[in-house]
Motif scaffolding. Sequence first.
Motif, PDB file in Angstrom:
ATOM      1  N   TYR A 153      -2.353   6.897 -28.379  1.00 36.55           N
ATOM      2  CA  TYR A 153      -1.382   6.424 -27.403  1.00 36.55           C
ATOM      3  C   TYR A 153      -0.121   5.913 -28.105  1.00 36.55           C
ATOM      4  N   LEU A 154      -0.360   5.141 -29.158  1.00 36.92           N
ATOM      5  CA  LEU A 154       0.770   4.551 -29.868  1.00 36.92           C
ATOM      6  C   LEU A 154       1.593   5.612 -30.609  1.00 36.92           C
ATOM      7  N   ALA A 155       0.874   6.518 -31.294  1.00 42.09           N
ATOM      8  CA  ALA A 155       1.565   7.529 -32.109  1.00 42.09           C
ATOM      9  C   ALA A 155       2.371   8.465 -31.227  1.00 42.09           C
ATOM     10  N   PHE A 156       1.769   8.900 -30.142  1.00 42.54           N
ATOM     11  CA  PHE A 156       2.412   9.960 -29.362  1.00 42.54           C
ATOM     12  C   PHE A 156       3.324   9.424 -28.259  1.00 42.54           C
ATOM     13  N   HIS A 157       3.695   8.170 -28.405  1.00 43.24           N
ATOM     14  CA  HIS A 157       4.805   7.721 -27.596  1.00 43.24           C
ATOM     15  C   HIS A 157       6.107   7.785 -28.364  1.00 43.24           C
TER      16      HIS A 157
ATOM     17  N   GLY B 182       3.235  10.640 -20.330  1.00 47.93           N
ATOM     18  CA  GLY B 182       2.848   9.476 -19.535  1.00 47.93           C
ATOM     19  C   GLY B 182       1.667   9.724 -18.616  1.00 47.93           C
ATOM     20  N   LEU B 183       0.974  10.852 -18.810  1.00 48.43           N
ATOM     21  CA  LEU B 183      -0.197  11.142 -17.989  1.00 48.43           C
ATOM     22  C   LEU B 183      -1.374  10.241 -18.337  1.00 48.43           C
TER      23      LEU B 183
ATOM     24  N   ALA C  51      -1.842  21.000 -29.002  1.00 47.55           N
ATOM     25  CA  ALA C  51      -0.568  20.384 -28.619  1.00 47.55           C
ATOM     26  C   ALA C  51      -0.679  19.665 -27.273  1.00 47.55           C
ATOM     27  N   SER C  52      -1.726  19.989 -26.489  1.00 45.92           N
ATOM     28  CA  SER C  52      -1.843  19.385 -25.159  1.00 45.92           C
ATOM     29  C   SER C  52      -2.051  17.879 -25.248  1.00 45.92           C
ATOM     30  N   VAL C  53      -2.749  17.419 -26.301  1.00 47.57           N
ATOM     31  CA  VAL C  53      -3.046  15.978 -26.397  1.00 47.57           C
ATOM     32  C   VAL C  53      -1.768  15.165 -26.622  1.00 47.57           C
ATOM     33  N   PRO C  54      -0.968  15.462 -27.661  1.00 46.44           N
ATOM     34  CA  PRO C  54       0.293  14.715 -27.803  1.00 46.44           C
ATOM     35  C   PRO C  54       1.187  14.862 -26.579  1.00 46.44           C
TER      36      PRO C  54
ATOM     37  N   ALA D 297     -10.262  13.214 -25.288  1.00 47.79           N
ATOM     38  CA  ALA D 297      -9.246  12.254 -24.843  1.00 47.79           C
ATOM     39  C   ALA D 297      -8.979  12.392 -23.353  1.00 47.79           C
ATOM     40  N   PHE D 298      -9.250  13.572 -22.797  1.00 46.79           N
ATOM     41  CA  PHE D 298      -8.979  13.810 -21.371  1.00 46.79           C
ATOM     42  C   PHE D 298     -10.141  13.410 -20.475  1.00 46.79           C
TER      43      PHE D 298
END
Lengths: 247, 258
Positions: free
Chosen positions: A158-162, A228-229, A219-222, A39-40
């Motif tokens: 993106y949607l879930a972790f907002h 907002g990165l 945990a870094s992904v969520p 994802a990064f």
Amino acid sequence: MQRVGTFYRSVIGKKAIVAATGAILLAFLVFHLIGNLKAFLPDPAPGVYDIDLYSKFLRTVGEPLFPRTTVLWTIRCVLLVALGLHIACVVQLAKQNRDARPVAYIHKPARREATPSARWMLYTGSFLILFIVLHLLQFTTGTLGSTGFGESVYANLYLAFHKLYFVGFYAVAMLILALHLFHGAWSLFQSLGLDNPDRNLGLRRFAMAVSIGIFLAFASVPAAFYSGLMQAPKPAAQLTQQFEQQR
Amino acid sequence: MNFTLKIWRQRSHSEPGQMVRYDVDGVTPGMSFLEMMDLLNEQLTVGGEEPVAFDSDCREGICGMCSMVINGQAHGPARATTTCQLYMRQFEDGEEISVEPWRAAAFPLLRDLVVDRSAFDRIMQAGGYISVHSGPKPEPNSIPIENALAEEALDAACCIGCGACVAACPNGAAMLYTAAKVSHLGILPQGQPERYTRVTRMVAQMEHEGFGSCRNYAECEAACPKEISIKFIGRMNRDYLTATLRRPIKRDGPMDSQ
């Protein structure tokens, strides 16, 4: 076959199965993590996300030798059997352990060596079963917290972790996973008879590194999405398709 | 010193038991825990009460008979100590001390603090021996043994079979005991011929007795008066896995004719 039966019936055999299946599941976690970290990666083209290509790869890997998703389902089956055996043996051993002390001590027994991580294995493990079900419902079948982005992993993330409650839930779940691994990643070597005083310190440190590393990396992904990165996804599904056609 | 004791009293296995409070006074700091119990029993006898039944024999920490869970700890709060070697100076004057028997399904309670530990004897009978000719004493240096191996075997052979490992294990497992007994023979050259049948049979007997399983808590190691390491459990696991996953060698009974 008789030996398999004897092996399964014995407490040491069952513990060895728990350890071996635990090792399989730990190896899976590491591969899962490597996938997540995609994802990064920078986008290969505008509106195309590396992790989406990876998710496509997981479905198509093995083609044309095997039909689509054959390899994926094979791996899923192995994991399911491993998880099933892991749970079945633990449940049977837990019953046996309860029967081994029918009358409890009245004075609260002192615990001089057992870490909380070791003592809470059954609880953390039970929570992880629940977590796996919810996690699959959310990101594999899309039934829970449905996103409408179809197969775009990036958009779903993106949607879930907002939503703060998802970030919080996943952070707590990863903390519990880390607790489970802190004991499990060492204990599996002892159960398989691979630990000895020469290696013990190294294996204990390995377990500590595994549990802390897995917690931080997962945990870094969520956390990145919530902070907002990460860019907002384009209408992803279509764009990915276009990109694939152009190639 | 004065103490308030809460002791498990139970007349027999079939009758229900309970914790009973006793006050004992005139204890000196130099008394061992068992001497304090003797003092209590004298006071009880004089008062016309039934004395508390408990196991003890050598009272110098080597026989493995004494067996009390003191304040939730097998053999009490001191490390590497049997109950008989635990002194009252370890406790504070006026302290309330709880005393319970070993609790395990495989150790049926006989009376008060006395439990039947013959399950351990049956584990030994299942394979805790080596088969050798009982002729004249062999020349000591005929089998060379590396010093480190001999020391390791002796570390395991330190086990006095008291059962504190079972009492302290949250699962009531006898893994440390069985591992010590399997290892002290399995490490030495004399124990090699029966190494794998021994571990299979002793573990089978251990399970048959109704002990629990190992969750690698290491509580047994902390409670062991002889500080036997859980490394022997790892060693037994390895031997057991080798034994069960290897092709079994059938040596019992007559040979089949063709």
